[in-house]
Design an enzyme around this catalytic site. Structure first.
Site, mmCIF file in Angstrom:
data_model
loop_
_atom_site.group_PDB
_atom_site.id
_atom_site.type_symbol
_atom_site.label_atom_id
_atom_site.label_comp_id
_atom_site.label_asym_id
_atom_site.label_seq_id
_atom_site.Cartn_x
_atom_site.Cartn_y
_atom_site.Cartn_z
ATOM 1 N N SER A 198 0.512 -7.508 0.196
ATOM 2 C CA SER A 198 -0.025 -8.824 -0.194
ATOM 3 C C SER A 198 0.748 -9.406 -1.367
ATOM 4 O O SER A 198 1.283 -8.683 -2.180
ATOM 5 C CB SER A 198 -1.494 -8.680 -0.588
ATOM 6 O OG SER A 198 -2.237 -8.176 0.495
ATOM 7 N N GLU A 209 -1.204 6.870 -6.913
ATOM 8 C CA GLU A 209 -2.016 5.685 -6.628
ATOM 9 C C GLU A 209 -3.507 6.024 -6.681
ATOM 10 O O GLU A 209 -4.005 6.830 -5.907
ATOM 11 C CB GLU A 209 -1.646 5.131 -5.250
ATOM 12 C CG GLU A 209 -0.257 4.509 -5.245
ATOM 13 C CD GLU A 209 0.216 4.135 -3.861
ATOM 14 O OE1 GLU A 209 1.194 3.367 -3.781
ATOM 15 O OE2 GLU A 209 -0.357 4.601 -2.857
ATOM 16 N N ASN A 262 -3.254 0.650 -1.123
ATOM 17 C CA ASN A 262 -2.466 0.695 0.102
ATOM 18 C C ASN A 262 -2.918 -0.345 1.127
ATOM 19 O O ASN A 262 -2.111 -0.801 1.952
ATOM 20 C CB ASN A 262 -2.505 2.100 0.687
ATOM 21 C CG ASN A 262 -1.576 3.023 -0.057
ATOM 22 O OD1 ASN A 262 -0.361 3.004 0.148
ATOM 23 N ND2 ASN A 262 -2.123 3.807 -0.970
ATOM 24 N N THR A 301 7.983 9.693 -1.377
ATOM 25 C CA THR A 301 8.522 8.329 -1.519
ATOM 26 C C THR A 301 8.834 8.196 -2.939
ATOM 27 O O THR A 301 8.061 7.704 -3.706
ATOM 28 C CB THR A 301 7.552 7.218 -1.236
ATOM 29 O OG1 THR A 301 7.347 7.203 0.098
ATOM 30 C CG2 THR A 301 8.119 5.864 -1.562
ATOM 31 N N THR A 361 7.777 0.491 -7.904
ATOM 32 C CA THR A 361 7.102 -0.290 -6.862
ATOM 33 C C THR A 361 5.621 -0.363 -7.236
ATOM 34 O O THR A 361 5.233 -1.207 -8.029
ATOM 35 C CB THR A 361 7.320 0.313 -5.458
ATOM 36 O OG1 THR A 361 7.009 1.710 -5.475
ATOM 37 C CG2 THR A 361 8.755 0.115 -5.001
ATOM 38 N N LYS A 409 10.773 7.273 -9.649
ATOM 39 C CA LYS A 409 9.720 6.350 -9.261
ATOM 40 C C LYS A 409 8.965 6.961 -8.102
ATOM 41 O O LYS A 409 9.487 7.747 -7.325
ATOM 42 C CB LYS A 409 10.264 4.979 -8.883
ATOM 43 C CG LYS A 409 11.157 4.886 -7.659
ATOM 44 C CD LYS A 409 10.529 4.916 -6.288
ATOM 45 C CE LYS A 409 9.411 3.904 -6.170
ATOM 46 N NZ LYS A 409 8.784 4.000 -4.781
#
Length: 412
Positions: free
Chosen positions: A412, A283, A407, A196, A159, A185
């Protein structure tokens, strides 16, 4: 930017006998990307899993638990189907119907029963699964199946990941070679139990179902349940071990078998490497941080303190800035909820630098030493509690501007 992420050569990912992977572009959320994966297992495999502790768990998690509970009656799990781009979480009864419809369609195409298939989803929460797209992609995924597709499989479940995550290893037990390869992932909304994240690890050893059920819990508690990026426990996390039974090693039917311990430890090491790739690709991460708490009364309190440090936004932003504002770490220790903690017995190290001694600043500590360590890409925070022999290790990363941007723009 991933932190010291190892170069992964697809050719070095060992095929696992009895396991094939096939991918497809289903256009689940975005065009021109692999976003559907089917993992097929030969007859006789055993499968076990652990799942999110989030009470708002996703529809596929509910269905996976149902199907695993029926594993003996169903004839065993024979396939996994994964989609990215949509989590199928917060979708109520329609979401459950979609997860079951996906299993039913794959069963129709393969001649299996729906209960022999485990579904997984990852992506945006609270949006209906485009189930028709998932089902339409299944024939293509089946056509692409190959034992060597582990790297392509890793690409198919990404993702916000910036890099595919895959690990492979072989171990010799009693003269028999056992092969294990896995993919995962995850990059955000990462916090056990679990994260997650999706993790799929295949081994070619033969394990009885109760033995594998025990192994998956042991391995998860020492790997995927030891990582955190942002403290958010997801709705979809799942970690699955598949044992194809094709290795020459005799079947392991008891956890008392010495071969079980050797295999369990090898699988744990592989899962630790796989889980740490998630943190390295966190991230916006710029630093990989190991938090080790030693000398606790029990493992539970060591983990509680380690998580308190690893989840603190003030600690994580200090690491991002390379600012040795290390009182923030002691603050996080203090509010971890260990009511009888004697802070006068605690020592805090940053790598080899003794920062705090006996609960106070080490008289010999120099700010420039702390800053030197803080500028590194990999840092170890070590806390000694002086109240027992237990210890625990957690892996995390810093918190940067990019984390907020990623985040903020996720949908978007």
């Amino acid at each position: 930017m991933a932190v010291n992420f190892p170069s992964i050569d697809p050719a070095q990912l060992h095929p696992v006998a009895g396991v094939t992977l096939g991918w497809a572009e289903g256009h689940i959320r975005k065009p021109n990307r692999k976003d559907v994966l089917v993992i097929s297992l030969d007859e006789g495999a055993t499968v076990a899993g652990v799942f999110t502790a989030n009470r708002f768990c996703a529809a596929p998690v509910i269905v996976c638990r149902e199907h695993l509970a029926k594993v003996q009656a169903s004839g065993g799990i024979r396939a996994l189907v994964i989609n990215t781009g949509n989590a199928n979480a917060g979708t109520g009864e329609p979401g459950l119907a979609d997860a079951r419809a996906t299993c039913a369609e794959l069963a129709r195409l393969t001649g299996l029963r729906a209960e022999q298939i485990l579904p997984f989803s990852t992506g945006v929460i609270l949006e209906p699964l485009p189930v028709d797209r998932v089902k339409a992609a299944l024939p293509d995924a089946l056509a692409h199946r190959d034992a060597a597709n582990w790297y392509l499989g890793a690409q198919s479940i990404m993702t916000t990941d910036t890099l595919p995550k895959a690990v492979s290893a072989q171990v010799t037990i009693d003269g028999h070679t056992v092969t294990m390869t896995g993919i995962s992932k995850g990059a955000g909304m990462i916090r056990p139990n679990m994260a997650t994240m999706l993790g799929f690890l295949a081994i070619d050893a033969k394990l009885a179902q109760p033995v594998l059920d025990e192994m998956v819990k042991y391995v998860a508690d020492r790997s995927f349940n030891c990582i955190t990026i942002d403290g958010d426990t997801s709705t979809n996390d799942s970690f699955i071990i598949m044992a194809s039974g094709r290795a020459s090693l005799p079947a392991i039917t008891s956890t008392a078998d010495p071969a079980y311990v050797a295999l369990r430890d090898a699988v744990t090491a592989t899962a630790q490497s796989l889980s740490q790739l998630i943190v390295r690709d966190g991230e916006g991460a710029t630093k990989f941080i190991t938090v080790k708490v030693e000398g606790g009364a029990d493992v539970a309190e060591c983990r509680r303190i380690a998580y308190s440090i690893a989840h603190s936004p003030l600690v994580k932003t200090a690491f991002f800035a390379s600012d040795p504002n290390l009182g923030r770490i002691l603050c996080a220790v203090g509010y971890a909820g260990i009511d009888d903690l004697d802070v006068s017995r605690t020592d805090l190290y940053l790598d080899e630098v003794l920062v705090a001694k006996g609960g106070g600043r080490n008289p010999d500590y120099r700010e420039e030493d702390g800053q030197r360590v803080m500028k590194q890409a990999e840092i170890t925070v070590r806390l000694r509690l002086g109240r027992g022999e237990a210890e625990a290790t957690i892996w995390t990363c810093d918190l940067s501007h990019d984390y907020v941007s990623i985040n903020a723009d996720y949908r978007s």
